[in-house]
Write an enzyme that holds these catalytic residues in place. Structure first.
Site, PDB file in Angstrom:
ATOM      1  N   HIS A 159      29.707  22.575  58.289  1.00  0.00           N
ATOM      2  CA  HIS A 159      29.797  23.877  57.617  1.00  0.00           C
ATOM      3  C   HIS A 159      30.897  23.908  56.544  1.00  0.00           C
ATOM      4  O   HIS A 159      30.901  24.794  55.698  1.00  0.00           O
ATOM      5  CB  HIS A 159      29.997  25.006  58.640  1.00  0.00           C
ATOM      6  CG  HIS A 159      31.368  25.101  59.231  1.00  0.00           C
ATOM      7  ND1 HIS A 159      31.695  24.604  60.474  1.00  0.00           N
ATOM      8  CD2 HIS A 159      32.519  25.650  58.752  1.00  0.00           C
ATOM      9  CE1 HIS A 159      32.958  24.850  60.731  1.00  0.00           C
ATOM     10  NE2 HIS A 159      33.492  25.478  59.696  1.00  0.00           N
ATOM     11  N   ASP A 173      27.187  19.971  63.733  1.00  0.00           N
ATOM     12  CA  ASP A 173      28.197  20.465  62.795  1.00  0.00           C
ATOM     13  C   ASP A 173      29.215  19.382  62.448  1.00  0.00           C
ATOM     14  O   ASP A 173      30.421  19.612  62.446  1.00  0.00           O
ATOM     15  CB  ASP A 173      28.907  21.701  63.361  1.00  0.00           C
ATOM     16  CG  ASP A 173      29.641  22.488  62.273  1.00  0.00           C
ATOM     17  OD1 ASP A 173      29.370  22.239  61.086  1.00  0.00           O
ATOM     18  OD2 ASP A 173      30.498  23.318  62.614  1.00  0.00           O
ATOM     19  N   SER A 226      38.942  24.054  60.160  1.00  0.00           N
ATOM     20  CA  SER A 226      37.699  23.397  60.571  1.00  0.00           C
ATOM     21  C   SER A 226      37.631  21.970  60.053  1.00  0.00           C
ATOM     22  O   SER A 226      37.893  21.700  58.885  1.00  0.00           O
ATOM     23  CB  SER A 226      36.498  24.170  60.031  1.00  0.00           C
ATOM     24  OG  SER A 226      36.405  25.442  60.618  1.00  0.00           O
TER      25      SER A 226
END
Length: 366
Positions: free
Chosen positions: A112, A142, A216
């Site tokens: 993402h 992911d 992230s």
């Protein structure tokens, strides 16, 4: 001609000299005593804390040159509130984190972080900026793999065994929250295997280390400086850290990374098998002749047009293994389907009509 200072200048110069002497001369009268006083607490009183502090410093020093900031640019349509049908494309920069896994320039981050990016740049610990090439992604897991040129000055990380972590272990996160590069955060493992947090269905390590938007893709480290996870999610009503974060276990992530390398240039899309299955009850086992000691899931319905139907799976098949791994529950089966992804092949070991059989299922778009 004799030169003489005005009285005011002479007085001011004398005061200045006196003030300097007061500041630098030793003794109780000098201000310098404020800067050379003893520490309020001595080493012997704080030995345990100092040793722990040094341990954290060691972790940071050993990994800071492995962690990168990732900057992407995307074109998004912006609608003007003043002019109807006034659409404009603007290049918007977003930030994330990542880390080097191989000296040839391979970098791991979250899918993402780079999804939809038109350009990707990697910022290293010494401020260097390198264009990054897309190697491949696994959308459901992911995870993405990028590559920059060799000789960037980065150092590959060392991997730990995420299956060996325990609740209460140190959980150390490094990343770029809000674009603040190589921010260091310390917490503990709050839970080992959190399931069903989102549509992926995969398990996560729960931590209370401070991670925020931009963290992230950064590494989750143990006290030895080994990577045990990839920071991915937070749970919060505000979108900011509330003490509940989640990381992808590294043992799982390494399997995904290997799969991405085998499918270079692709984004592996999510797939479904198309079965309804459950752990059988004792009555089911007795009726179908399934030994009590066997673990697996029993198929009780199949979706029309699904991968399961087209590949020959039948009702009342008992699935023992998927891709050579035991299936203890439906989440184990779902996890293997997720790893293989759309277009891949799932190898099943099943028990049908009191015989063991091997079945290869091609995961197709319904």
């Amino acid at each position: 001609m004799r030169f003489s200072l005005p009285p005011v200048v002479a007085v001011n110069a004398g005061l200045a000299i006196l003030l300097i002497l007061i500041l630098i001369l030793p003794g109780e009268g000098g201000l310098s005593s404020f800067f050379r006083g003893d520490k309020p607490l001595q080493y012997r009183e704080q030995k345990a804390g100092i040793e722990l502090q040094n341990a954290f410093r060691n972790v940071y020093r050993s990994t800071k040159d492995s962690v990168v900031s990732i900057r992407t640019k995307k074109s998004d349509p912006i609608v003007s509130p003043y002019h109807y049908f006034d659409y404009r494309n603007e290049r918007l920069a977003t930030f994330g984190s990542g880390f080097l896994i191989h000296e040839k320039g391979y970098i791991v981050t979250n899918y993402h972080v780079i999804e939809g990016a038109e350009s990707i740049e990697v910022i290293t610990s010494d401020g260097g900026v390198f264009p990054a090439k897309f190697v491949g992604s696994h959308e459901r897991a992911d995870i993405s793999l990028l590559k920059i040129r060799e000789g960037s000055g980065l150092k590959p990380v060392s991997f730990g065994n995420s299956d060996e972590i325990e609740v209460g272990d140190w959980a150390i996160a490094i990343g770029s929250p809000f674009g603040l590069e190589r921010s260091f955060s310390v917490g503990v493992v709050s839970a080992k295997y959190r399931e069903d947090l989102d549509e992926t269905g995969q398990t996560h390590i729960q931590i209370d280390s401070m991670i925020n938007p931009g963290s992230s893709g950064g590494p989750l480290l143990n006290i030895y400086g080994e990577v045990i996870g990839i920071n991915r999610l937070i749970r919060s009503d505000t979108g900011r850290n509330s003490g509940i974060g989640f990381a992808i276990p590294m043992n799982y992530a390494r399997k995904i990374i290997q799969l991405i390398q085998e499918n270079k240039g692709r984004t592996i899309r999510p797939a479904t098998l198309g079965v309804m299955a459950t752990v059988p009850l004792s009555d089911h086992r007795k009726a179908l002749g399934i030994p009590n000691g066997w673990t697996g899931v029993l198929v009780y319905d199949i979706e029309a047009g699904s991968s399961a139907e087209t590949s020959g799976i039948k009702r009342y098949d008992f699935i023992l293994e998927a891709n050579g791994l035991p299936v203890k529950n439906i989440n184990d089966l779902r996890g293997q389907v997720g790893i293989v992804g759309l277009g891949g092949k799932l190898k099943l070991r099943i028990y049908r009509d009191k015989t063991l059989q091997e079945l290869v299922v091609r995961l197709v778009q319904k």
